[in-house]
Design an enzyme around this catalytic site. Sequence first.
Site, PDB file in Angstrom:
ATOM      1  N   GLU A 165       0.854  -1.249  -0.085  1.00 56.67           N
ATOM      2  CA  GLU A 165      -0.016  -0.058   0.090  1.00 56.67           C
ATOM      3  C   GLU A 165       0.917   1.189   0.043  1.00 56.67           C
ATOM      4  OE1 GLU A 165       0.805   1.633   3.004  1.00 56.67           O
ATOM      5  OE2 GLU A 165       1.873  -0.373   3.799  1.00 56.67           O
ATOM      6  N   GLU A 307       4.332  -0.874   1.981  1.00 56.62           N
ATOM      7  CA  GLU A 307       4.678  -1.328   0.637  1.00 56.62           C
ATOM      8  C   GLU A 307       4.399  -2.778   0.209  1.00 56.62           C
ATOM      9  OE1 GLU A 307       8.125   0.549  -0.964  1.00 56.62           O
ATOM     10  OE2 GLU A 307       7.684   2.352  -0.036  1.00 56.62           O
TER      11      GLU A 307
END
Length: 342
Positions: A165, A307
């Site tokens: 994300e 991430e």
Amino acid sequence: MPHPDASAFDAAVARQARLTKPAGSLGKLETLACQFAAWQGRAIPSRLRPAITVFAADHGVARSGVSAYPVEVTAEMVKNFVRGGAAISVLAREIDATLEVVDVGVAADFDPAMPIVHAKVRYGSRNLCDEPAMQEQECEQAIEAGRAAARRAIAAGATLLIAGEMGIGNTTPSAALICALSGARPVDVVGRGTGVDDQGMARKRGAVEKALLRARTTDTAAGWLAEVGGLEIAAIAGYYLEAASAGVPALVDGFITAAAALVACGIDIDTRDWLLASHRSRELGHELALTAMGLEPLYDFGLRLGEGSGAALTVPMLQMAIRLHADMATFAEAGVSDRDHE
């Protein structure tokens, strides 16, 4: 939703007992190999084919001073992912994983030719302190964007899914979701995120408390997602739901993905059978969220990047667990006496 194959798990356990090593000497690596056997439905699982999907979106609450970085960083980092300069870009290359970036709600326009998936629901969520972060239809659209991403990855041959994300301010809605769905107090869940100072920490905690109070009559996981969540969090929840529906395991990365996983399990509890927690992050409340799902992290390196980076780091270890299970000789094959030999 399918269930892991119990007979394949039992066959894998039996094989572990015959390999040329003391029983249990490879610890969690043995358990992982058997777990993947159950997920793949075969006593000896195949080498993993990982796919990473990074979902990006902005948050209305970010403008309330809950992050150490400006909201513009979300769009800038999407471009960095595409250029290959982000941590997850490097890790994806190293573990031979595909990497897809999905704009599900970034508060900026991208060139249509940019090699990302353009699935923008809206330009960021609303401020969860004052109103629902998403309307029900918007939340459903974001969930479907995540489901579609999982379907694309699986159709391309992925056997392990990793969600990442990017969204400045997204630890605030994640903390609100974890509080709402686990019953924990904000003081036990709200952390420093990207590194806010004490004043920023107080603003974050206040924002979560205000959001929880505003939406206190909500009584479903999907309802809480719309009230206090975020577009990329909704997409990741959909990603996990679709992975489980297809019988493909998914790694849960850090704090934000754990919040999304908690939502997915709240929508369908059987999703939990297809999730594996990669690590314990430094973010306050992460372990609490994992415990609420019955997930145990594999390692703790003090990470808090997100991430999907922590999950990606896990892949080589998982590959080794499977390779050891598949390629080690049994006592009979090696002509080695086992402990029961007389």
